[in-house]
Every structure is written in structure tokens, then in C-alpha cells.
Design an enzyme around this catalytic site. Structure first.
Site, PDB file in Angstrom:
ATOM      1  N   ASP A 482     -18.859 -47.229  48.517  1.00 58.28           N
ATOM      2  CA  ASP A 482     -17.467 -47.147  47.194  1.00 58.28           C
ATOM      3  C   ASP A 482     -18.718 -47.124  45.713  1.00 58.28           C
ATOM      4  OD1 ASP A 482     -14.925 -48.473  46.380  1.00 58.28           O
ATOM      5  OD2 ASP A 482     -16.902 -49.630  45.032  1.00 58.28           O
ATOM      6  N   ASN A 490     -15.310 -45.007  33.772  1.00 58.36           N
ATOM      7  CA  ASN A 490     -14.768 -44.338  32.887  1.00 58.36           C
ATOM      8  C   ASN A 490     -13.491 -44.304  32.066  1.00 58.36           C
ATOM      9  OD1 ASN A 490     -13.335 -42.003  33.808  1.00 58.36           O
ATOM     10  ND2 ASN A 490     -11.806 -42.794  35.216  1.00 58.36           N
ATOM     11  N   HIS A 495     -12.830 -40.064  30.350  1.00 58.44           N
ATOM     12  CA  HIS A 495     -12.672 -39.327  31.914  1.00 58.44           C
ATOM     13  C   HIS A 495     -13.605 -38.099  31.682  1.00 58.44           C
ATOM     14  CE1 HIS A 495      -9.355 -41.963  32.497  1.00 58.44           C
ATOM     15  NE2 HIS A 495      -9.007 -41.744  31.538  1.00 58.44           N
ATOM     16  N   ASP A 499     -15.737 -37.673  34.995  1.00 58.76           N
ATOM     17  CA  ASP A 499     -15.654 -36.684  36.218  1.00 58.76           C
ATOM     18  C   ASP A 499     -17.665 -36.242  35.997  1.00 58.76           C
ATOM     19  OD1 ASP A 499     -12.992 -36.921  36.513  1.00 58.76           O
ATOM     20  OD2 ASP A 499     -12.994 -35.567  34.936  1.00 58.76           O
ATOM     21  N   ASP A 525     -13.129 -42.915  43.061  1.00 59.96           N
ATOM     22  CA  ASP A 525     -14.800 -43.240  44.265  1.00 59.96           C
ATOM     23  C   ASP A 525     -15.254 -44.292  45.118  1.00 59.96           C
ATOM     24  OD1 ASP A 525     -13.930 -45.745  43.623  1.00 59.96           O
ATOM     25  OD2 ASP A 525     -15.064 -47.312  42.971  1.00 59.96           O
TER      26      ASP A 525
END
Length: 869
Positions: A482, A490, A495, A499, A525
Site C-alpha cells: 500500500d 492525487n 489525477h 496516474d 494504490d
């Protein structure tokens, strides 16, 4: 879905076209077989001159096409009603045919076909039915199947041709009947031609015998014999021309050469009538003084005169003058633009076929010294008959050739279309395979990173799990990863940066494992790594350390440096795992343990964690049962204005009245993990709304804490608005949301929903402010009526100058942005006096609650409306 439907529609159309082309090819094949049989029959008629050889040849030809070991031909005389067998070949009754009278055929199937004039395909059941009905009598050996057709000349039946089978496995079909009927329909023509040739040969032989027997004059005998031989050779050559000539032009030239060997034929032409007998065409025309004639309508020329008379005519100058005078012919009308040169001798013979004139062959001479004689007239009369037959045969052959070429062309085109269709289908199949491969890849890989997705990972995990169950020496480990601070990256940077961050993480993860290990993205994630064929369990820890170190390195994304970290949970395979999903569950639990211990570390799953998970599962079941039984009730904590000790209102807290465990208070974190905290909060809100309806305005303001999920999830938000719409004095209700929840949500939907709640008239409070970063951006949005300071922050005010300075700044902001500060955790008089000195009068806590007894609180009027005005 739409491309698949269109692909299926094209496939169905291709299958329909394929079936149609297959049927057409079968029909063409049948026509080709019939055509070949007719050509073979025509060839038999051209080559055989003895009837004793003709029928066996017909039998052989039929046997090559059908099951015809038993074959016979019987002629029938309509005048005498007599039957005469011409040929009989039978495997059982061959020896008995000589003893059977010819009249016996009249009562059997042969006579039945001759009387009905129709083809008959009869099996054993039909045969017995015909016998029972009295139509026939049983004769000879019984057969399994019988096929007979009438032989007709014109509309008159002159005989029957039949085949039969004694074997039940060899039965005839409708296609066999059609083929046999076609052969029978042309057998009479071939028979007549053979008989005609036989008659001609008999005539020649009789003529030769007469010439040999009559020895009146040796010179006359030699001359007649020479003429007869030349004529015979000419006839044979004419007959051969139908097979040897490549086309009609060469055929006519060859016929002219044959005539030139018999008589003077420097000027010769052949004229043929068209189909409706209104025009003359000249397929062959050679003349010393005239150009080739063109097609013209019938007139009154020499050619038309022969056609009208249907006989050979020799026209010299005197005869021509008489015919012109009588009006039978007109001369010089063929070409009015040029001078007409008349022939001195003209010889023409009609071309007859079945007693019908189809054209004329003519010879002419322009020399006065030469005139045609009666001998040449007779020769031309005789030769013209064969020329007519040869022309007809050649035309038929040419027509058959054209039909065959047309058939071959159509078959070629159909085959080419079929090849194109097959090529198209192969291309379709290839495209479909590529589409299936693409769909398979998209269904089993993450669209962003290209790693295996959850579906493909679980499939590989199950395979490795089953393999490890069978082979205990194989060691596998599962790493659950994680990423830290991904949500902040983010939401803060966008975003597209998030990404790019995930793509870079996936690349780094792939560099830390071996080729046969598997890296997958489960979503968001969360990543997993499946390590197979481990030599030692320590190898998994080394991989986890490499991953943590790799993720700890800074990321440069579109010119911005980003830092992150990773929490890794490790689960080793053991035979206690009942299924593959259990291994993933254990790795997930170990990952959460790593996050709770401070992140950027790995934790190996052990039995203690398993017991904690089981205990949490048990707690979850108990809490779910408590929610169903509504064991959660509200506890009212007073909120006072500390300076005047006036009641402002109450804050509702949830308590759990468990039948065995007693009253529980600290259960919100477990409820949040179980996922039932919003339902408990809705239950408290319902009780608060009911209390507002029962109490008067002096009861003050009721505050209910809500999690941010009520602002994020549509169903919870709609239920909240519906509940608020039922409250009449909504300004007495306050909804509190914690600072940490609002910071973690950080999206436009939460801000929009807060604005809508504000417009409804409900009071809003910011709960546990300054517990973490104390973001001022939340205060400047001017949406909150109350800002409740965190209890830990308030307790530090007594000994922390920095905290007091922050409090003073918040007081200034409260005056500017019109919100009220509310201090929590006031547990002693020193803190109360400090807050009052700093100007913060709204407070709650143990010490505040003890200032007034419960009875005094119930009778003290609230000053909430005055403060909020």
C-alpha cells in the site's frame, strides 16, 4: 457488443451465400454430367455404323453413369402392338430371354411404360401394388428397383429402355431418373443416325455390287466407281469435319474444299434461314466478282426459289430467262449501286433437316464454256443432305461448346467468389482472434499500468496455491503493498500526476522481482507481488526491503518532485490455508499492521494477527446484532457559556447498552472498521430530531457528530436531507464533522453538499479542530457556525505559549468570519479561567458539566438563540 453483432451478421450472410453456391455447383455438376453423356452419345452415333455394336456401346455408357448391370431395349409397334427386344443383358434372366415370347413384355413393366408414355421408377412395394391393382403381371426374377423410360419419336412411343437392380443397396434416385431420361431422349436421334449410316453403307455396298455384277463397260464401271468412292470420301470428310473443325468458319472452308474435289466450285456460298425464316444470313461466301454478301430479308432470288421448291435446281441462262419471264425470280436487286454480272450456270441445293429447309448451298459459274450437268446436280443433291446434317451437328456442337464454356465460366466465377468468400472468412477469423486476444488482454490487465489485474492475479494465485498443495517443497509468498500519501498526491497535484505516479511505481516494482514472479495492481494504490519457487522464506523479506527502498526514492513527475513510501504485508503459504483468497487476506492484514506501526516497513503475518482478525470478526458480528436490536442510545453532554454559566445546548454521544457487557462508549473506531458507523449516526440523528420535536425552544441547540461519508455517498446524503426536511425548527440542530475527515475527503462534492446543508438552515460545526495541522483553509470557507477545538489542544493551553498564540489568532478569525469557538476537554478551573481570559466563553467538559446539576440544567433556559443572532 455492436462489432460482435455486426461480425455475426456477416458470418450468417457468408454461410447463406456458401450454401447457395454449393447448390449451384451441384446443379452445374449434374448438368455437366448430362452434357458429357449426350456428347458421348453423339460420338457413338458418329463412330458406330453397325446396330449390333450400338446397343452394347449404349449399355457401357449408361453403366459408367448409373448402376446398370441389367439393361435392355425393347421396340414397340403402335400399329401391330407388337414388342421386339433389340438388346437384353440381365444377370439372372439372360438365359431365359430366348424362351420368352416378345408378347410377354406387354403385360410387364415394359408394357406399362409403353402404354403410359411416362418414365417409371419402381421399387418392390410399388411393383406389388401394380400387380395387386391388375396393371401388370409378375414376370422374371423379382428385382429390388426398376427404372424405365419410353423411347419416343416425336409424340409417338416406339420403345422402352430400362435398367434394374437386384441389390437393395443400389437404389435409384430422382437424379438418376433425370439423367437416364436425358440419355433416352437423345438415343432415338443417335439410333436414327446410325441406321441412316447403316442404310447409306448398305446402299453403297449394293451399288458397288451392281457395278461389279454389271460389266457392260469397263470405263463406265471405273468412272462410276471412282465417282462413288470420291462421293463416299467426301461424305466421310464432311462427317468428320464436325469433330475436326475448330470453329464454324474453318468448317465452311473445309466443306468448300470437299465440294471443290467433286465439281467446279470456285464460286460458292451457303445461305441459312434465321429462326423466324424472314432473313438470310451468309456464313460462307466466296465469289470472283462480288464482295461477301450481308444479311438480308427474303426476296425473289435464286436462293429463295430453291427454298420455295425445296429441291435441287440447275439454272442456266435459258432457264433463268424463263424464270424471270414467269415472275419466279428477279435478277440484279442484290446491289443497285454497282453493275451486276450474271452467272452463266447456277446450281443450288436445299439444306434439309427433318424435311424442313434450313438453308441453301449454291455453286455458280461465270464462264460460258462451262455449265453444270445433271450428274453434278445429283451429286449436290446427295451431298447437300449430309452437309445439312453436318452443319446442324456442327452448330449443335458449337452451341454445346458455348454452353460448356459458359458453364465453365460460371463455375469459375462461382469458384472465384467462393475463394474470395473463404479469404474474407479467414480474414474475419483472424480479426476475431485479434479482437479476442485484445479483449483477453484488457480483461486480465490493468489499463493504466499494464500489470495483471485482480482477475488475472487471483487466477494465477489459485494455480500456484493448488500446485503448492500437491508439492509441499515449493515455497510461495504473497506481498501486499500500500502506497503512502497517494491520496494527497492525487488531490493536490491532480489525477494526471497521480496516474503518472502509479505507472512509475509499477515500473519500479517490476525491477525488484524475478521474471517468473508476478506483479499485479488490485486497484487504487494497492499492489501485490506473488513470489514463487522461493529457496527460503527470508527471500521474501529481502524483496520487501528492496520494494520499500525503491518506493522511498523521490519521484520526478512532469517536473515536480514527489515523495512517497510503502507499507508491505507478507504472507507465506502454509497448509492451514484452505483457499487462495485466505493467503491474500493474511497479506492484507499484515499490511494494515505495518501501516499502524508507522509505515515504510514490512510485517510478516503470524498467528497473533489471525487471532486478532478472528476477534475483530467476532466484534463485528456482535455490533451488527446490536444495530439490528437498536442497542445504541444517545447521551446528552451540556455545552455552556462558561462566564455566565448559561446553557447553550447539548452534544449527543452514542452509548452501547449491551446485555452482558454493560454500557460501552469507545466503540466508534470498531464501528467504522465494520462499516456501520453511519447507521449508528443516523440512529442518533433520528433521536435528536425526535427530541427537538418534543422539547421547546428553551432546550437550546442539539449537536450530532456525523462522519464525512454522509457527504460523500449519495444514498447517505439523500437520507440525511430527507431526515432534515422533517425537522420544523432546523436552526436548533447542529451537524458536526471532524477536521481529519474533511481533509482526507478533499473533493468538490463534499464542499458542495456542505453548502446545500447550510442553505437548508441547519447549523454546521467543525469538530476536533487543531488535532492535527489546524488548516485555516477550512475556517475561511465561511460555512461553519462553530469551530470546536480539540480536547488535547485545549489541555496544552495552560503550559504552551504557542498554543495560546494560536488560540488568540483563532479568536480574531472568529470575529472576522463570524463563527464561534467552542473549547472541549475543560476538566479544571485553571483551564476554564484561561479560556475566559482569552475570550473563549463556549466550552464543554467534565468540569463544565459539574458546574450545574442535572436538575439545574433542566430548568436553565438556553441562550443559544441570543448568541447565534
Amino acid at each position: 457488443m455492436k462489432g460482435s453483432t455486426k461480425l455475426n451478421k456477416r458470418l450468417r450472410q457468408a454461410e447463406i451465400r456458401l450454401r447457395r453456391l454449393t447448390l449451384l455447383a451441384q446443379r452445374y455438376k449434374q448438368a455437366y454430367v448430362i452434357q458429357g453423356a449426350l456428347l458421348q452419345l453423339s460420338e457413338l452415333a458418329s463412330t458406330i455404323s453397325d446396330m449390333r455394336e450400338f446397343y452394347p456401346a449404349i449399355h457401357k455408357m449408361v453403366s459408367e453413369l448409373l448402376h446398370a448391370e441389367n439393361f435392355y431395349v425393347v421396340f414397340y409397334n403402335n400399329a401391330t402392338e407388337q414388342y421386339s427386344p433389340q438388346y437384353f443383358s440381365d444377370e439372372k434372366d439372360q438365359q431365359l430371354i430366348a424362351q420368352v415370347p416378345s408378347s410377354a413384355f406387354s403385360t410387364g413393366l415394359t408394357g406399362y411404360v409403353a402404354r403410359s408414355g411416362k418414365a417409371l421408377m419402381c421399387d418392390s412395394e410399388q411393383f406389388e401394388q401394380l400387380v395387386l391393382n391388375g396393371h401388370i403381371q409378375a414376370q422374371g426374377s423379382p428385382c429390388a428397383h426398376w427404372l424405365g423410360i419410353p423411347l419416343c419419336r416425336g409424340e409417338q412411343v416406339i420403345g422402352v429402355m430400362a435398367i434394374q437392380s437386384y441389390n437393395a443397396e443400389h437404389l435409384y434416385t430422382e437424379a438418376d431418373l433425370a439423367l437416364f431420361s436425358n440419355i433416352g431422349g437423345h438415343t432415338i436421334t443417335a439410333l436414327d443416325r446410325v441406321k441412316s449410316r447403316e442404310l447409306l453403307e448398305d446402299t453403297v455396298r449394293q451399288r458397288t455390287q451392281q457395278l461389279q455384277s454389271i460389266n457392260q463397260s469397263l470405263q463406265k464401271e471405273i468412272k462410276e466407281r471412282t465417282s462413288a468412292e470420291q462421293l463416299q470420301v467426301a461424305l466421310y470428310r464432311i462427317s468428320e469435319l464436325t469433330a475436326s473443325s475448330s470453329d464454324m468458319s474453318s468448317f465452311y472452308r473445309s466443306v468448300h474444299q470437299v465440294l471443290s474435289g467433286l465439281m467446279h466450285a470456285d464460286n460458292c456460298y451457303i445461305a441459312l434461314l434465321n429462326s423466324d425464316k424472314t432473313k438470310l444470313t451468309f456464313p460462307f461466301y466466296i465469289d470472283q466478282y462480288s464482295p461477301p454478301a450481308r444479311e438480308r430479308p427474303l426476296s425473289r432470288g435464286f436462293t429463295e426459289y430453291v427454298i420455295r421448291c425445296a429441291d435441287v435446281k440447275l439454272i442456266n441462262a435459258d432457264t433463268a430467262a424463263k424464270l424471270v419471264a414467269s415472275g419466279e425470280i428477279c435478277r440484279g436487286i442484290s446491289d443497285l449501286a454497282s453493275a451486276v454480272r450474271y452467272s452463266t450456270s447456277w446450281l443450288g441445293a436445299p439444306l434439309m433437316l427433318d424435311k424442313q429447309v434450313i438453308g441453301v448451298i449454291a455453286l455458280q459459274s461465270y464462264e460460258k464454256s462451262y455449265c453444270y450437268s445433271e450428274a453434278e446436280l445429283n451429286i449436290l443433291r446427295f451431298v447437300s443432305q449430309h452437309i445439312a446434317v453436318a452443319i446442324h451437328r456442327k452448330q449443335t456442337t458449337e452451341q454445346q461448346k458455348r454452353h460448356q464454356e459458359e458453364l465453365e465460366r460460371k463455375v469459375f466465377e462461382s469458384t472465384r467468389e467462393l475463394r474470395q468468400t473463404n479469404l474474407f472468412l479467414r480474414l474475419q477469423v483472424e480479426e476475431r482472434k485479434k479482437a479476442e486476444q485484445k479483449l483477453f488482454y484488457e480483461a486480465n490487465h490493468d489499463a493504466l499500468t499494464g500489470l495483471a489485474n485482480r482477475q488475472m492475479f487471483l487466477q494465477q494465485l489459485k494455480q500456484q496455491f493448488a500446485l503448492s498443495k500437491r508439492q509441499s517443497q515449493l515455497k510461495i509468498a504473497l506481498l501486499f503493498i500500500d502506497l503512502d500519501r497517494f491520496k494527497l498526491i492525487n488531490d493536490t497535484l491532480g489525477h494526471h500526476i497521480g496516474d503518472a505516479f502509479l505507472v512509475e511505481v509499477s515500473k519500479r516494482l517490476q525491477t525488484t522481482v524475478r521474471e517468473h514472479d508476478m506483479v499485479a495492481r488490485l486497484g487504487g494504490d494497492e499492489f501485490v507481488v506473488l513470489l514463487t519457487s522461493l529457496a527460503d522464506e527470508v527471500d521474501a523479506e529481502e524483496v520487501a526491503e528492496r520494494i520499500i527502498e525503491m518506493i522511498r526514492q523521490p519521484f520526478l513527475l512532469q517536473g515536480q518532485q514527489v515523495h512517497s513510501g510503502a507499507s508491505v504485508g507478507i504472507a507465506h503459504f502454509s497448509h492451514e490455508h484452505s483457499k487462495a483468497e485466505a493467503l491474500l487476506r493474511d497479506a492484507d492484514a499484515a499490511m494494515y499492521q505495518a501501516k499502524s506501526m508507522g509505515r515504510n516497513r514490512f510485517v510478516i503475518f503470524n498467528e497473533t494477527m489471525r487471532e486478532q482478525m478472528l476477534q475483530a470478526l467476532s466484534t463485528e458480528q456482535v455490533m451488527m446484532q446490536a444495530l439490528e436490536q437498536q442497542q445504541f442510545t444517545a447521551v446528552y453532554e451540556p455545552v455552556l457559556c462558561g462566564q455566565a454559566r448559561n446553557l447553550m445546548g447539548y452534544e449527543l454521544h452514542a452509548q452501547w447498552q449491551h446485555p452482558q457487557l454493560g454500557t460501552q462508549y469507545n466503540f466508534c473506531q470498531h464501528a467504522a472498521q465494520v462499516g456501520i458507523l453511519p447507521q449508528i449516526e443516523q440512529l442518533l440523528l433520528q433521536q435528536a430530531c425526535r427530541q427537538l420535536m418534543l422539547s421547546d425552544t428553551s432546550a437550546g441547540l442539539l449537536t450530532v457528530r456525523l462522519s464525512v461519508q454522509h457527504l460523500q455517498q449519495n444514498d447517505l446524503y439523500e437520507a440525511l436531507k430527507k431526515r432534515l426536511a422533517e425537522v420544523t425548527e432546523i436552526h436548533r440542530l447542529c451537524l458536526a464533522f471532524s477536521e481529519s475527515d474533511l481533509l482526507q475527503s478533499g473533493n468538490n462534492t463534499v464542499q458542495h453538499n456542505l453548502q446545500q446543508l447550510k442553505q437548508l438552515g441547519v447549523r454546521l460545526a467543525l469538530h476536533n479542530f487543531a488535532a492535527g495541522m489546524a488548516p485555516l483553509s477550512l475556517l475561511l470557507q465561511q460555512q461553519f457556525d462553530f469551530v470546536k477545538l480539540d480536547a488535547a489542544f485545549c489541555r496544552q493551553l495552560v503550559r504552551s505559549e504557542q498554543k495560546r498564540q494560536l488560540l488568540q489568532m483563532l479568536q480574531s478569525l472568529a470575529l472576522s468570519y463570524k463563527f464561534r469557538l467552542l473549547a472541549d476537554g475543560v476538566d479544571n478551573a485553571d483551564l476554564l479561567n484561561l479560556l475566559l481570559a482569552e475570550g473563549c466563553c463556549f466550552m464543554q467538559g467534565k468540569y463544565v458539566a459539574e458546574l450545574l446539576s442535572a436538575q439545574e440544567l433542566s430548568t436553565t433556559p438556553s441562550i443559544v438563540l441570543q448568541h447565534l443572532a
